[in-house]
Design an enzyme around this catalytic site. Structure first.
Site, PDB file in Angstrom:
ATOM      1  N   LYS A 192       2.385  39.162  43.020  1.00 56.59           N
ATOM      2  CA  LYS A 192       0.937  39.223  42.889  1.00 56.59           C
ATOM      3  C   LYS A 192       0.251  39.661  44.173  1.00 56.59           C
ATOM      4  CE  LYS A 192       0.557  35.833  39.159  1.00 56.59           C
ATOM      5  NZ  LYS A 192       1.978  35.831  38.818  1.00 56.59           N
TER       6      LYS A 192
ATOM      7  N   HIS B 299      -3.180  26.461  31.925  1.00 53.60           N
ATOM      8  CA  HIS B 299      -2.935  27.872  32.228  1.00 53.60           C
ATOM      9  C   HIS B 299      -2.000  28.546  31.233  1.00 53.60           C
ATOM     10  CE1 HIS B 299      -5.030  27.164  35.984  1.00 53.60           C
ATOM     11  NE2 HIS B 299      -4.171  26.223  36.296  1.00 53.60           N
TER      12      HIS B 299
ATOM     13  N   ARG C  14       5.707  44.256  30.899  1.00 53.75           N
ATOM     14  CA  ARG C  14       6.527  43.990  29.716  1.00 53.75           C
ATOM     15  C   ARG C  14       5.612  43.886  28.508  1.00 53.75           C
ATOM     16  NH1 ARG C  14       4.808  38.852  28.961  1.00 53.75           N
ATOM     17  NH2 ARG C  14       4.530  37.513  30.792  1.00 53.75           N
TER      18      ARG C  14
END
Length: 611
Positions: free
Chosen positions: A116, A235, A297
């Site tokens: 990230k 989350h 993906r």
């Protein structure tokens, strides 16, 4: 076109890939661990190859075994699905080096977007707006705490190699930072073998908006519009929909164009998703939507995009991997109607959403919409893998029609004795804020107990089923020297309950039965008394709520603890579960050790109440 394909995955996504491959005439090869020997995806494929023991790190996460299975079976390509090795650039490169075709983006693209911190730096250079925060090599706890203070609380700790909510913690205040950091790093290390984190500003009223992108080897990149995945718990996405409610055409164009720029920046091929965080406090505006990460993906929620565009994304993946150009141009893609998906998990909302394992003696899903699953009645839900057992999707002309249709579809389904979140999903879909599309990622947390399913069936349903259990008689409710009493005692999921019975019912129980209502299932059975020597938290004995691995022990014998103090952390089904002290007291026995595997109901800690 490819002739043969190995699916390096399991469950519903393996079944989904097999379906599209078969439509294209491609021979399919499944792989399976010991736990999945009799799984649906194994029986659905043309061939199946065993790859080792049940734990994922000894089977589905071992790239060499996957590649060996492909060669053994004669498969020419490998499709990774999602999860497991799907975003592992080294594995993708190993597949190519073995002379096989990788159904996914180039390894270099995965590397660029896989971390990230590096991805955000790359997006800044490409002109894609990113969330304010700290990205860097310095991972000292004190340094990160300083950066968090500079950014301003609340902040979000996020594993740079993360996904699926793992290695992610919201921190409200400075005194919570170190504990949250350690927990996030530990979870990230276990899930991704990488405990590096970044710090981001926590966005108030956040909405999770993501854009489906697709590229080919001929330089073409398109988007297939956006999805809203704001309904989340810890989350983890729970309900997703497409298109995003409240997204006007100008904002849609800006966000989708930014997603295409992001994909082009890494020379992207195949299916991918650009995820954005939006400040929804003043509606969706392009200047308040920031890049979060890219998933290189296929996504779990890809069916809602398929439903509104009429595109088979798995078929596109297979065509692109075969060297074909994208089947459609951007100007040929459009949105039709609205689609909503819910994730059905094997978990118990009444027990803090702890995963539920065991045999599915009843798995009856309403098929009025689209169902994606890798299990069926008789299947075993093991503790080794993600607890999602199905995805349920409805596509309709309007959002309200899709919402109502999905709500009824889930309410009409039954799973037993394994617990499911179906009743929770029904309530979430019925929540006034969801109905009004007043969405943000905190909705579920705010709603709290309002989303918890009821503890018992309705009185009407209970009464009707109680009568079904009793044989008929000409002397209803007869009692010697007392007025008739048309009632009888039963056990509802093991708890005694007295229920009224009809005028023709005796007290003679015929059999037990299941009651299904609003997505929940209960067992109504004859009255009986059973003994149990098991300890409970009320006795001061802390029991393992499921099979798992002890990854942290926070106390020692003789320690004084307060109610709510963390005693032991258990890892199961890829998530951490904290076991806490039920009351103030002293630890008198400790039977848990870090690294130990434990079974359900194993006594781990004994706490004696403070007097």
């Amino acid at each position: 076109m490819l002739e043969s394909l190995l699916i390096a995955n399991r469950g519903e996504i393996a079944c989904r890939i097999i379906r599209s491959a078969r439509k294209l005439g491609i021979r399919t090869v499944a792989v399976y661990s010991d736990a999945d020997r009799n799984a649906l995806h194994v029986r659905s494929a043309d061939e199946a190859v065993p790859i080792g023991p049940s734990p994922a790190n000894e089977s589905y996460l071992v790239g060499d075994k996957i590649i060996a299975a492909a060669k053994e079976s004669g498969a020419e390509a490998i499709h990774p699905g999602y999860g497991f090795l799907s975003e592992n650039a080294d594995f993708a490169q190993a597949v190519l080096d073995a002379g096989l075709i990788w159904v996914g983006p180039k390894p270099d693209s995965i590397r660029k977007m896989g971390l990230k911190d590096a991805a955000k730096t790359l997006m800044d250079a490409a002109g894609v707006p990113t969330t304010p925060g700290y990205i860097g090599d310095n991972q000292e706890a004190s340094f990160l705490a300083e950066r968090a203070a500079e950014i301003g609380y609340p902040v979000l700790i996020k594993a740079v190699a993360g996904g699926g909510g793992k290695g992610m913690r919201k921190v409200e205040a400075a005194d919570q930072f170190n504990d949250s950091l350690q927990s996030a790093q530990r979870e990230a290390k276990a899930a991704f073998a990488n405990d590096i984190v970044l710090i981001e500003k926590w966005v108030e009223s956040p909405r999770h908006i993501e854009v489906q992108v697709f590229g080919d080897s001929h330089g073409n990149v398109v988007h297939l519009f956006e999805r809203d995945c704001s309904l989340q718990r810890r989350h983890q996405k729970v309900i997703e929909e497409a298109p995003a409610p409240g997204m006007d055409e100008a904002t849609r164009a800006a966000v989708c164009d930014a997603a295409v720029r992001a994909a082009r920046a890494v020379d992207y091929e195949g299916a991918g998703t650009i995820e954005f965080i939006a400040d929804g406090s003043d509606g969706l505006r392009s200047d308040r939507i920031w890049f979060m990460e890219m998933n290189t993906r296929l996504q779990v929620e890809h069916p809602v995009t398929e439903e509104i565009t009429g595109v088979d994304l798995v078929e596109w993946q297979l065509r692109v991997a075969s060297g074909e150009p994208l089947p459609m141009r951007q100007d040929e893609l459009s949105i039709t109607g609205h689609a909503i998906e819910a994730r059905l998990y094997a978990e118990d909302p009444a027990s803090g959403f702890l995963p539920s394992t065991g045999r599915l003696e009843l798995f009856d899903l309403d098929d009025s919409g689209r169902v994606e699953t890798g299990v069926e009645t008789g299947a075993d839900i093991s503790p080794f893998y993600d607890p999602m057992i199905a995805k349920m999707i409805v596509h309709a002309e309007t959002r309200e029609e899709a919402r109502a249709g999905l709500r009824d579809m889930i309410a009409g389904s039954a799973v037993w004795p394994v617990k499911s979140n179906a009743g929770f999903l029904v309530r979430a879909l019925d929540h006034p804020d969801f109905v009004a599309a007043d969405l943000d990622t905190g909705l579920i947390a705010r709603a709290g107990d309002d989303l918890m399913p009821g503890g018992a069936p309705s009185d009407e349903e209970l009464g009707e089923q109680a009568n079904a259990l009793l044989q008929l008689t000409d002397m209803p409710g007869f009692r010697l020297n007392a007025p008739p009493k048309a009632a009888a005692w039963f056990l509802l999921d093991g708890e005694p309950v007295e229920l009224p019975v009809g005028a023709n019912a005796s007290g003679e129980v015929a059999d037990e039965l299941l009651i299904a209502e609003e997505g929940q299932v209960w067992r109504l059975s004859p009255w009986r008394v059973e003994g149990s020597g098991a300890a409970t938290a009320g006795d001061g004995a802390i029991l393992a709520p499921m099979p798992g691995k002890i990854i942290a022990v926070g106390v020692a014998e003789g320690d004084r603890v307060k109610a709510g103090d963390r005693l032991v952390t258990l890892e199961a089904m890829k998530m951490e579960h904290s076991l806490t002290a039920p009351f103030d007291g002293t630890v008198t026995a400790l039977k848990a050790s870090e690294g130990a595997q434990v079974q359900k109901d194993a006594a781990l800690v004994v706490v004696v109440e403070k007097t």
